[in-house]
Design an enzyme around this catalytic site. Structure first.
Site, PDB file in Angstrom:
ATOM      1  N   CYS A 281      32.679 -74.461 -64.915  1.00 26.05           N
ATOM      2  CA  CYS A 281      31.344 -73.903 -65.086  1.00 26.05           C
ATOM      3  C   CYS A 281      30.864 -73.268 -63.779  1.00 26.05           C
ATOM      4  O   CYS A 281      31.272 -73.669 -62.698  1.00 26.05           O
ATOM      5  CB  CYS A 281      30.300 -74.924 -65.515  1.00 26.05           C
ATOM      6  SG  CYS A 281      30.753 -75.849 -66.969  1.00 26.05           S
TER       7      CYS A 281
ATOM      8  N   ARG B 157      35.085 -69.247 -63.889  1.00 26.33           N
ATOM      9  CA  ARG B 157      34.953 -70.704 -63.898  1.00 26.33           C
ATOM     10  C   ARG B 157      34.747 -71.259 -65.312  1.00 26.33           C
ATOM     11  O   ARG B 157      34.657 -72.470 -65.512  1.00 26.33           O
ATOM     12  CB  ARG B 157      33.768 -71.124 -63.022  1.00 26.33           C
ATOM     13  CG  ARG B 157      33.861 -70.627 -61.607  1.00 26.33           C
ATOM     14  CD  ARG B 157      32.625 -70.965 -60.836  1.00 26.33           C
ATOM     15  NE  ARG B 157      32.512 -72.382 -60.614  1.00 26.33           N
ATOM     16  CZ  ARG B 157      33.053 -73.038 -59.597  1.00 26.33           C
ATOM     17  NH1 ARG B 157      33.739 -72.373 -58.695  1.00 26.33           N
ATOM     18  NH2 ARG B 157      32.909 -74.319 -59.476  1.00 26.33           N
TER      19      ARG B 157
ATOM     20  N   TRP C 263      32.347 -73.920 -69.260  1.00 24.88           N
ATOM     21  CA  TRP C 263      33.652 -74.335 -69.775  1.00 24.88           C
ATOM     22  C   TRP C 263      33.402 -75.710 -70.367  1.00 24.88           C
ATOM     23  O   TRP C 263      33.097 -76.666 -69.648  1.00 24.88           O
ATOM     24  CB  TRP C 263      34.683 -74.396 -68.655  1.00 24.88           C
ATOM     25  CG  TRP C 263      36.078 -74.671 -69.159  1.00 24.88           C
ATOM     26  CD1 TRP C 263      36.956 -73.749 -69.666  1.00 24.88           C
ATOM     27  CD2 TRP C 263      36.747 -75.932 -69.209  1.00 24.88           C
ATOM     28  NE1 TRP C 263      38.128 -74.369 -70.030  1.00 24.88           N
ATOM     29  CE2 TRP C 263      38.031 -75.709 -69.764  1.00 24.88           C
ATOM     30  CE3 TRP C 263      36.402 -77.225 -68.851  1.00 24.88           C
ATOM     31  CZ2 TRP C 263      38.956 -76.721 -69.955  1.00 24.88           C
ATOM     32  CZ3 TRP C 263      37.331 -78.243 -69.049  1.00 24.88           C
ATOM     33  CH2 TRP C 263      38.594 -77.983 -69.594  1.00 24.88           C
TER      34      TRP C 263
ATOM     35  N   ASN D 135      27.179 -78.114 -63.038  1.00 22.01           N
ATOM     36  CA  ASN D 135      28.644 -77.943 -62.999  1.00 22.01           C
ATOM     37  C   ASN D 135      29.231 -79.292 -62.598  1.00 22.01           C
ATOM     38  O   ASN D 135      28.890 -79.801 -61.534  1.00 22.01           O
ATOM     39  CB  ASN D 135      28.993 -76.862 -61.978  1.00 22.01           C
ATOM     40  CG  ASN D 135      30.464 -76.856 -61.583  1.00 22.01           C
ATOM     41  OD1 ASN D 135      30.812 -76.512 -60.473  1.00 22.01           O
ATOM     42  ND2 ASN D 135      31.328 -77.235 -62.485  1.00 22.01           N
TER      43      ASN D 135
ATOM     44  N   LYS E  54      53.174 -68.489 -67.101  1.00 23.80           N
ATOM     45  CA  LYS E  54      52.436 -67.223 -67.242  1.00 23.80           C
ATOM     46  C   LYS E  54      52.467 -66.754 -68.682  1.00 23.80           C
ATOM     47  O   LYS E  54      51.455 -66.340 -69.239  1.00 23.80           O
ATOM     48  CB  LYS E  54      53.060 -66.118 -66.383  1.00 23.80           C
ATOM     49  CG  LYS E  54      52.748 -65.909 -64.952  1.00 23.80           C
ATOM     50  CD  LYS E  54      51.361 -65.912 -64.451  1.00 23.80           C
ATOM     51  CE  LYS E  54      50.703 -67.252 -64.459  1.00 23.80           C
ATOM     52  NZ  LYS E  54      50.372 -67.848 -63.170  1.00 23.80           N
TER      53      LYS E  54
ATOM     54  N   HIS F 299      72.062 -80.581 -71.534  1.00 24.65           N
ATOM     55  CA  HIS F 299      71.642 -81.987 -71.700  1.00 24.65           C
ATOM     56  C   HIS F 299      70.602 -82.139 -72.810  1.00 24.65           C
ATOM     57  O   HIS F 299      69.928 -83.149 -72.893  1.00 24.65           O
ATOM     58  CB  HIS F 299      71.103 -82.534 -70.380  1.00 24.65           C
ATOM     59  CG  HIS F 299      72.151 -82.591 -69.312  1.00 24.65           C
ATOM     60  ND1 HIS F 299      73.182 -83.509 -69.327  1.00 24.65           N
ATOM     61  CD2 HIS F 299      72.371 -81.804 -68.230  1.00 24.65           C
ATOM     62  CE1 HIS F 299      73.970 -83.306 -68.287  1.00 24.65           C
ATOM     63  NE2 HIS F 299      73.501 -82.273 -67.606  1.00 24.65           N
TER      64      HIS F 299
ATOM     65  N   LYS G  44      39.347 -70.536 -64.426  1.00 27.08           N
ATOM     66  CA  LYS G  44      40.097 -70.280 -63.200  1.00 27.08           C
ATOM     67  C   LYS G  44      40.092 -71.475 -62.261  1.00 27.08           C
ATOM     68  O   LYS G  44      41.086 -71.783 -61.630  1.00 27.08           O
ATOM     69  CB  LYS G  44      39.460 -69.064 -62.505  1.00 27.08           C
ATOM     70  CG  LYS G  44      40.149 -68.650 -61.229  1.00 27.08           C
ATOM     71  CD  LYS G  44      41.424 -67.925 -61.536  1.00 27.08           C
ATOM     72  CE  LYS G  44      42.162 -67.502 -60.297  1.00 27.08           C
ATOM     73  NZ  LYS G  44      43.575 -67.235 -60.589  1.00 27.08           N
TER      74      LYS G  44
HETATM   75  C1  AGP Z   1      47.758 -70.586 -63.148  1.00 23.32           C
HETATM   76  O1  AGP Z   1      47.935 -69.354 -63.721  1.00 23.32           O
HETATM   77  C2  AGP Z   1      46.674 -71.408 -63.670  1.00 23.32           C
HETATM   78  N1  AGP Z   1      45.488 -70.713 -63.868  1.00 23.32           N
HETATM   79  C3  AGP Z   1      46.571 -72.825 -63.134  1.00 23.32           C
HETATM   80  O2  AGP Z   1      47.768 -73.461 -63.416  1.00 23.32           O
HETATM   81  C4  AGP Z   1      46.241 -73.049 -61.646  1.00 23.32           C
HETATM   82  O3  AGP Z   1      47.306 -72.662 -60.848  1.00 23.32           O
HETATM   83  C5  AGP Z   1      45.898 -74.528 -61.438  1.00 23.32           C
HETATM   84  O4  AGP Z   1      44.767 -74.859 -62.177  1.00 23.32           O
HETATM   85  C6  AGP Z   1      45.695 -74.899 -59.984  1.00 23.32           C
HETATM   86  O5  AGP Z   1      44.625 -74.223 -59.430  1.00 23.32           O
HETATM   87  P1  AGP Z   1      44.388 -74.163 -57.877  1.00 23.32           P
HETATM   88  O6  AGP Z   1      45.525 -73.447 -57.272  1.00 23.32           O
HETATM   89  O7  AGP Z   1      43.091 -73.445 -57.712  1.00 23.32           O
HETATM   90  O8  AGP Z   1      44.321 -75.580 -57.379  1.00 23.32           O
END
Ligand code: AGP
Length: 606
Positions: free
Chosen positions: A2, A27, A74, A100, A483, A502, A601
């Site tokens: 958020c 966010r 979020w 937040n 990704k 495996h 993000k």
């Molecule tokens: C990656 O594309 C993601 N959005 C996610 O895995 C991210 O890398 C993860 O949440 C860690 O975030 P940070 O690097 O800000 O700690």
């Protein structure tokens, strides 16, 4: 997660709030809302969906005010409905709050408040805070009520309050969730992240944990949670050379993929000199003394960067290195001595899992963090930090921060080697020369993006993908697979090539797409065998290899090539293909690439 924004001043508050929320949408973007005071009552405008929808609703009202708070959500507690959208208010509609974070003891508080006849209109944890404040205000003055309220809350919170009866009052509070306050020419701003307000201010107060900002009638003071006044000094706001605009690209993700050569240049420049054969990452070298073990803590894409860094520390400095997911590290009982160095990697510097993990060892062990945000919580809680200089990364899918983190880990490992003399100076110089060439080699790949697009379009309807890699390119396979699933919603899984036999090889059938990251390195011959085994069973091979590898070409249905490169640096090139491949598949599937469903993000909840 958020994002919150607040403003009081001479300008149109709602325009500033909306602009801020747009910048904070990374966010969370499940719903958005604003609150302001109108005719001695709190007025709220809230919409399910993105900030643009809220903007439209606000424009229709034609309301102009000079003070407001806003939120982009979020969802954690309560689904993303209009009722659960912030701001929330008390029973009499006299106080509004945006939040937040997470209130862990909200159920107990809610039970207690309901017994006192408070009426709740949402399922959120946040709403208890505003009712609790309302309850306290029945007995105490405002400031004491604030202290009484926040001191019973457990969890994390950045909060903003406005009051119908005090239109010139705004209170901001920070505990375990970021909050920034700034002032310029009698305009006052709050934001979860500097990007929300950086276009208006030159200096800002990056609040310490457990800080209250009491802003009333254009005067402000800072207090701790016991109510004692404290001094905080503003810091200069760095205006980034990377603008938060798409600059003609269709998506931020594509722009950020293309910014990687520049991001690497910016990140490594001024940190080494080939002429002198020296590296200086800006960390006090005493931290490199007597290291017996290194532990890397990180999540998601940053975890994959850590897995690559592991090879750098082990190979360049001979120090045993392990990489842990921060979210799981917390539960481990480890007997680390002081000689274990911790490295936390986080693009945002706010990831709650990583923050919690470093707090577990803080004070006992030294922590170096690698982040992209200088005033983030993780940088502030580390003994030293090194910044990637990527500029803001807006797309939820991390791209340029990943490759920049790798380049910094490379330099950090070499600077430890320089100190311990584990490898010779000539070797360090040759590594640096190779690193310097990387941005140009990346540009060569980016110039071929159309051919990647064509191949991605051949596969975009597939329902699932397998990725394989070995040794230093196994983390690239993990990252490529992350990704793809993150932005295209296609199921995919990555394995170390040697692991196929495996178990996972049973998934392979006629036409199963398998992305193999197989450049010319020490694992190349072995991965070629793995590819062969998969092909024999019907897999369609999309490979990433080194120019001139005809054997790999003959096994591949499609092949992407990188120029010959030092094997330790190949992930910086192979990664670009995996990013573009995922991007073009998602593009063809018509999904929201920059803001994929259910994600945010910055993951500031555990
Ligand atoms: C990656 O594309 C993601 N959005 C996610 O895995 C991210 O890398 C993860 O949440 C860690 O975030 P940070 O690097 O800000 O700690």
């Amino acid at each position: 997660m958020c994002g919150i924004v607040g403003y009081i001043g001479k300008e149109s508050a709602l325009d500033i709030i909306i602009e801020g929320l747009k910048h904070l949408e990374y966010r969370g973007y499940d719903s958005a809302g604003v609150a302001f005071v109108e005719k001695k009552k709190i007025k709220k405008i809230r919409e399910k969906g993105k900030v643009d929808l809220l903007k439209k609703s606000i424009e229709e009202t034609k309301i102009k005010v000079h003070s407001a708070i806003g939120h982009t959500r979020w969802a954690t507690h309560g689904s993303p409905t209009k009722e659960n959208t912030h701001p929330h208010s008390d029973c009499k509609n006299k106080i509004a709050i945006v939040h937040n974070g997470i209130i862990e003891n909200y159920l107990d508080l809610k039970r207690m408040l309901k017994a006192k006849k408070h009426k709740f209109s949402s399922e959120t944890d946040t709403e208890v805070i505003v009712h609790l404040l309302e309850e306290n205000l029945k007995h105490y003055p405002i400031f004491d009520s604030i202290l009484n309220t926040i001191n019973v809350l457990k969890g994390s919170f950045a909060l903003l309050f406005i009051f119908a009866d005090y239109p010139n009052l705004m209170i901001g509070i920070r505990k375990n969730s970021p909050l920034i306050f700034a002032e310029k020419e009698n305009n006052f701003y709050f934001s979860s992240d500097i990007v929300g307000i950086s276009s208006y201010v030159d200096k800002a107060y990056f609040l310490d944990d457990e800080t209250i900002v009491f802003l009333n009638n254009s005067k402000y003071s800072f207090f701790d949670f016991k109510g004692a006044e404290k001094k905080i000094f503003p810091k200069k706001v760095e205006k980034s050379s990377f603008f938060i605009e798409k600059k003609g690209y269709k998506h931020f993700m594509l722009k950020e993929i293309f910014e990687q050569p520049e991001a690497i240049r910016e990140t490594i420049q001024d940190r080494y000199s080939i002429e002198r054969g020296e590296i200086d990452v800006g960390v006090d070298e005493s931290l490199f003394e007597n290291i017996e073990k290194i532990r890397i803590l990180s999540c998601g894409t940053s975890y994959h960067a850590g897995l690559i860094g592991q090879f750098y520390f082990e190979n360049f400095s001979g120090i045993e290195t392990s990489v842990s997911l921060s979210s799981e590290f917390y539960y481990r009982d480890l007997e680390d001595t002081e000689s274990t160095l911790f490295i936390a990697i986080s693009q945002s510097g706010e990831t709650a899992d990583t923050l919690k993990a470093i707090r577990k060892i803080k004070g006992k062990n030294k922590i170096i963090s690698i982040t992209n945000v200088s005033e983030s919580s993780i940088t502030r809680e580390s003994d030293a930090f090194i910044l990637t200089h990527c500029g803001p990364e807006i797309s939820v899918a991390a791209t340029k921060t990943f490759t920049s983190q790798i380049s910094l880990l490379f330099l950090l490992a070499l600077s430890i080697a320089q100190k311990t003399e584990y490898i010779k100076k000539e070797k360090i110089i040759s590594f640096l020369e190779e690193l310097r060439k990387i941005p140009i080699q990346m540009e060569e790949i980016l110039n071929k993006s159309e051919s990647i697009e064509k191949i991605a379009y051949k596969y975009y309807q597939k329902e699932s993908f397998l990725y394989i890699g070995r040794w230093i390119n196994y983390p690239v396979a993990l990252e490529g697979s992350l990704k793809l699933k993150e932005i295209s919603y296609i199921f995919s899984e990555a394995y170390a090539g040697g692991q196929l036999k495996h178990g996972p090889i049973s998934l392979i059938d006629e036409g199963t797409p398998l992305v193999a990251v197989a450049p010319d390195d020490r694992a190349r011959n072995n991965i070629l065998s793995n590819i062969e085994e998969a092909k024999t069973r019907g897999a369609e091979i999309i490979s990433i290899g080194t120019k001139g590898d005809n054997e790999l070409l003959s096994l591949s249905d499609a092949m992407f090539v990188i120029s010959p490169v030092n094997e330790f640096l190949s992930p910086l090139l192979t990664t670009i293909y995996t990013q573009l491949f995922a991007y073009f598949i998602a593009l063809r599937r018509g999904v929201d690439i920059d803001q994929p469903r259910n994600l945010a993000k910055s993951v500031t909840v555990e």
